[in-house]
Design a protein around this motif. Structure first.
Motif, PDB file in Angstrom:
ATOM      1  N   ALA A   1      41.703  40.383  44.843  1.00 20.86           N
ATOM      2  CA  ALA A   1      40.391  40.506  44.688  1.00 20.86           C
ATOM      3  C   ALA A   1      39.835  39.369  45.657  1.00 20.86           C
ATOM      4  O   ALA A   1      38.820  39.495  46.528  1.00 20.86           O
ATOM      5  N   ILE A   2      40.357  38.162  45.727  1.00 23.34           N
ATOM      6  CA  ILE A   2      40.298  37.035  46.586  1.00 23.34           C
ATOM      7  C   ILE A   2      40.214  37.375  48.128  1.00 23.34           C
ATOM      8  O   ILE A   2      39.305  37.332  48.971  1.00 23.34           O
ATOM      9  N   SER A   3      41.279  38.054  48.361  1.00 20.84           N
ATOM     10  CA  SER A   3      41.444  38.603  49.782  1.00 20.84           C
ATOM     11  C   SER A   3      40.590  39.459  50.168  1.00 20.84           C
ATOM     12  O   SER A   3      39.861  39.386  51.291  1.00 20.84           O
ATOM     13  N   GLY A   4      40.437  40.448  49.393  1.00 25.96           N
ATOM     14  CA  GLY A   4      39.240  41.641  49.590  1.00 25.96           C
ATOM     15  C   GLY A   4      37.847  40.951  49.709  1.00 25.96           C
ATOM     16  O   GLY A   4      36.914  41.595  50.235  1.00 25.96           O
ATOM     17  N   ALA A   5      37.490  39.719  48.990  1.00 29.22           N
ATOM     18  CA  ALA A   5      36.356  39.130  49.182  1.00 29.22           C
ATOM     19  C   ALA A   5      36.056  38.320  50.451  1.00 29.22           C
ATOM     20  O   ALA A   5      34.987  38.616  50.920  1.00 29.22           O
ATOM     21  N   VAL A   6      37.245  37.769  50.830  1.00 32.16           N
ATOM     22  CA  VAL A   6      37.064  36.944  52.217  1.00 32.16           C
ATOM     23  C   VAL A   6      36.921  37.716  53.464  1.00 32.16           C
ATOM     24  O   VAL A   6      36.005  37.527  54.246  1.00 32.16           O
ATOM     25  N   ALA A   7      37.839  38.757  53.277  1.00 34.84           N
ATOM     26  CA  ALA A   7      37.871  39.625  54.654  1.00 34.84           C
ATOM     27  C   ALA A   7      36.661  40.187  55.264  1.00 34.84           C
ATOM     28  O   ALA A   7      36.280  39.868  56.247  1.00 34.84           O
ATOM     29  N   PRO A   8      35.640  40.855  54.405  1.00 28.42           N
ATOM     30  CA  PRO A   8      34.443  41.304  54.843  1.00 28.42           C
ATOM     31  C   PRO A   8      33.489  40.307  55.323  1.00 28.42           C
ATOM     32  O   PRO A   8      32.606  40.508  56.303  1.00 28.42           O
ATOM     33  N   MET A   9      33.623  39.117  54.660  1.00 24.08           N
ATOM     34  CA  MET A   9      32.860  38.177  54.975  1.00 24.08           C
ATOM     35  C   MET A   9      32.826  37.399  56.436  1.00 24.08           C
ATOM     36  O   MET A   9      32.139  36.845  56.834  1.00 24.08           O
ATOM     37  N   ILE A  10      34.078  37.635  56.814  1.00 23.33           N
ATOM     38  CA  ILE A  10      34.284  37.111  58.162  1.00 23.33           C
ATOM     39  C   ILE A  10      33.939  38.176  59.261  1.00 23.33           C
ATOM     40  O   ILE A  10      33.018  37.736  60.169  1.00 23.33           O
ATOM     41  N   PHE A  11      34.077  39.385  59.362  1.00 22.92           N
ATOM     42  CA  PHE A  11      33.557  40.235  60.241  1.00 22.92           C
ATOM     43  C   PHE A  11      32.176  40.762  59.975  1.00 22.92           C
ATOM     44  O   PHE A  11      31.460  41.268  61.030  1.00 22.92           O
ATOM     45  N   LEU A  12      31.504  40.523  58.799  1.00 23.45           N
ATOM     46  CA  LEU A  12      30.062  40.521  58.494  1.00 23.45           C
ATOM     47  C   LEU A  12      29.287  39.171  58.965  1.00 23.45           C
ATOM     48  O   LEU A  12      28.267  39.182  58.679  1.00 23.45           O
TER      49      LEU A  12
ATOM     50  N   SER B   1      33.996  46.111  49.039  1.00 22.46           N
ATOM     51  CA  SER B   1      34.495  45.238  48.321  1.00 22.46           C
ATOM     52  C   SER B   1      33.944  44.562  47.009  1.00 22.46           C
ATOM     53  O   SER B   1      32.756  44.052  47.102  1.00 22.46           O
ATOM     54  N   ASP B   2      34.378  44.777  45.913  1.00 29.74           N
ATOM     55  CA  ASP B   2      33.850  44.420  44.679  1.00 29.74           C
ATOM     56  C   ASP B   2      34.843  43.719  44.035  1.00 29.74           C
ATOM     57  O   ASP B   2      35.993  44.011  43.719  1.00 29.74           O
ATOM     58  N   ALA B   3      34.687  42.322  43.849  1.00 25.20           N
ATOM     59  CA  ALA B   3      35.390  41.412  43.234  1.00 25.20           C
ATOM     60  C   ALA B   3      35.819  41.858  41.684  1.00 25.20           C
ATOM     61  O   ALA B   3      36.653  41.059  41.282  1.00 25.20           O
ATOM     62  N   ASN B   4      35.033  42.562  41.155  1.00 21.17           N
ATOM     63  CA  ASN B   4      34.939  42.711  39.760  1.00 21.17           C
ATOM     64  C   ASN B   4      36.196  43.745  39.640  1.00 21.17           C
ATOM     65  O   ASN B   4      36.822  44.091  38.605  1.00 21.17           O
ATOM     66  N   LEU B   5      36.470  44.430  40.530  1.00 25.61           N
ATOM     67  CA  LEU B   5      37.415  45.836  40.613  1.00 25.61           C
ATOM     68  C   LEU B   5      38.392  45.834  41.288  1.00 25.61           C
ATOM     69  O   LEU B   5      39.604  46.317  40.980  1.00 25.61           O
ATOM     70  N   VAL B   6      38.328  45.034  42.538  1.00 22.08           N
ATOM     71  CA  VAL B   6      39.707  45.125  43.523  1.00 22.08           C
ATOM     72  C   VAL B   6      40.912  44.490  42.741  1.00 22.08           C
ATOM     73  O   VAL B   6      40.699  43.518  42.254  1.00 22.08           O
ATOM     74  N   GLY B   7      42.046  45.173  42.842  1.00 25.36           N
ATOM     75  CA  GLY B   7      43.242  44.714  42.115  1.00 25.36           C
ATOM     76  C   GLY B   7      43.368  44.846  40.684  1.00 25.36           C
ATOM     77  O   GLY B   7      44.328  44.121  39.997  1.00 25.36           O
ATOM     78  N   LEU B   8      42.137  45.045  39.919  1.00 22.37           N
ATOM     79  CA  LEU B   8      42.200  45.017  38.427  1.00 22.37           C
ATOM     80  C   LEU B   8      43.367  45.878  37.928  1.00 22.37           C
ATOM     81  O   LEU B   8      43.472  47.190  38.208  1.00 22.37           O
ATOM     82  N   GLY B   9      44.201  45.240  37.077  1.00 20.50           N
ATOM     83  CA  GLY B   9      45.149  45.910  36.448  1.00 20.50           C
ATOM     84  C   GLY B   9      46.321  46.257  37.526  1.00 20.50           C
ATOM     85  O   GLY B   9      47.308  46.599  36.946  1.00 20.50           O
ATOM     86  N   MET B  10      46.243  45.618  38.648  1.00 17.68           N
ATOM     87  CA  MET B  10      47.527  45.748  39.466  1.00 17.68           C
ATOM     88  C   MET B  10      48.839  45.193  39.094  1.00 17.68           C
ATOM     89  O   MET B  10      49.746  45.490  39.305  1.00 17.68           O
ATOM     90  N   GLU B  11      48.500  44.012  38.554  1.00 14.35           N
ATOM     91  CA  GLU B  11      49.762  43.056  38.062  1.00 14.35           C
ATOM     92  C   GLU B  11      50.546  44.150  37.006  1.00 14.35           C
ATOM     93  O   GLU B  11      51.858  44.057  37.043  1.00 14.35           O
ATOM     94  N   LEU B  12      49.917  44.821  36.204  1.00 10.96           N
ATOM     95  CA  LEU B  12      50.778  45.714  35.478  1.00 10.96           C
ATOM     96  C   LEU B  12      51.356  47.114  36.046  1.00 10.96           C
ATOM     97  O   LEU B  12      52.601  47.253  35.627  1.00 10.96           O
ATOM     98  N   ASP B  13      50.635  47.666  36.950  1.00 11.86           N
ATOM     99  CA  ASP B  13      51.416  48.510  37.632  1.00 11.86           C
ATOM    100  C   ASP B  13      52.495  48.054  38.530  1.00 11.86           C
ATOM    101  O   ASP B  13      53.427  48.657  38.650  1.00 11.86           O
TER     102      ASP B  13
END
Length: 333
Positions: free
Chosen positions: A86-97, A254-266
């Motif tokens: 979620a952190i990675s997905g939040a930072v990336a768009p902010m750079i090229f936007l 990029s949605d900080a609430n949803l990106v990677g949600l539950g990925m640790e369990l998968d």
């Protein structure tokens, strides 16, 4: 003369051999059975669209699970990977936007959008490793810190806003193709192959297994246990960051609430089903890849045959329990 009764010995040998075979080849067999079932029962299973959907859905899981395999091989665990995505997905768009700092060169902006988020998640991986090694905090507790706080950090970065974008250069990582293969699938295979080579042929790989097998003995043998543990958490953080980029590029948002949600369990499920010991000392990278495919195909099979998605969670839990049971019984043998 002493007569030895061997009537019960042969069945015992066969039983132990069966457990060992199940531990080694059970994931491959499960994957084969799922494929055969779908070939018989699921229409258009072999269509390119179906294959493409399953492979692209599993790509991010495999990338994260590869890092998780290394951490678990040292006897640790990393619950923070979903939040780091979620952190990675939040930072990336902010750079090229140009949300953070205006960058005139669009090529440079896209390049930084790949590099900086991964450096950030590597730093968080180092933080996890320091908590585990320097402060002797149990891995499940140490990584629980970022499991909770990491998603909050991602939400603070974006002010809780959905970042929608369209950037072909950045989205190539998920939407492009390399020699006819989806770029994210090619990336998944490269990550898995690199990890396999490292674990099989390098000193680092042997040291990781030694630390997980017997940390005290590894330390007495001169292995830098603390450094090895920190490195695997840094690698896990880097791969979680990479997976986060793949997910947001695929979703064009990029949605900080949803990106990677539950990925640790998968990721943990893929490692367990793939045959790596959750107690450490073994790292089956190919097994992790196959385990992730099994989990994805189980979900696809249930959905394609009208079973609610919630049932996939129950089946996933059952697969983990079965995998751990087989591992334990095989090791005792």
């Amino acid at each position: 003369m002493t007569i030895t009764d061997t009537s019960s010995a042969a069945p015992t040998v066969r039983k132990l051999s069966s457990l060992q075979l199940a531990s080694r080849y059970g994931t491959m067999l499960a994957l084969l059975l799922l494929i055969l079932f779908n070939l018989a029962m699921t229409p258009n299973f072999l269509s390119w669209q179906t294959v493409n959907v399953n492979l692209t859905q599993v790509a991010a899981i495999v990338i994260v699970a590869t890092g998780m395999t290394l951490v678990i091989a040292t006897g640790g665990i990393d619950l923070s990977v979903g939040s780091l995505m979620a952190i990675s997905g939040a930072v990336a768009p902010m750079i090229f936007l140009d949300t953070l700092v205006p960058i005139a060169d669009p090529v440079l902006a896209v390049a930084l959008a790949f590099v900086l988020p991964i450096l950030v998640t590597m730093a968080f991986g180092w933080f996890n490793g320091m908590l585990v090694t320097r402060y002797a905090i149990q891995p499940i507790v140490a990584t629980l810190v970022l499991f909770i706080a990491g998603r909050g950090i991602a939400q603070v970065i974006t002010n809780g806003n959905l970042q929608v974008f369209k950037n072909p250069g950045f989205q190539f990582i998920a939407m492009g193709q390399i020699a006819g293969i989806p770029a994210q699938v090619a990336l998944m295979l490269v990550v898995a192959a690199a990890a396999f080579a490292v674990m099989r042929y390098t000193m680092f790989g042997r040291q990781v297994l030694a630390v997980g097998g017997n940390e005290k003995a590894a330390r007495l043998a001169g292995i830098p246990v603390r450094r090895i543990k920190i490195l695997v958490y840094v690698i896990s953080g880097a791969l979680a960051g990479l997976a986060g980029l793949v997910v947001v590029a695929r979703n064009s948002a990029s949605d900080a609430n949803l990106v990677g949600l539950g990925m640790e369990l998968d990721a943990i499920a893929a490692v367990a089903v793939g045959g790596s010991l959750l107690s450490g000392g073994r790292a089956n990278i190919i097994g992790t890849l196959l385990g992730a495919l099994v989990i994805q195909l189980v979900r696809y099979t249930l959905l394609a045959n009208g079973v609610p998605d919630a049932a996939a969670l129950v089946v996933k839990a059952g697969l983990i329990v079965l995998a751990v049971y087989v591992q334990q019984r095989a090791d005792r043998s």
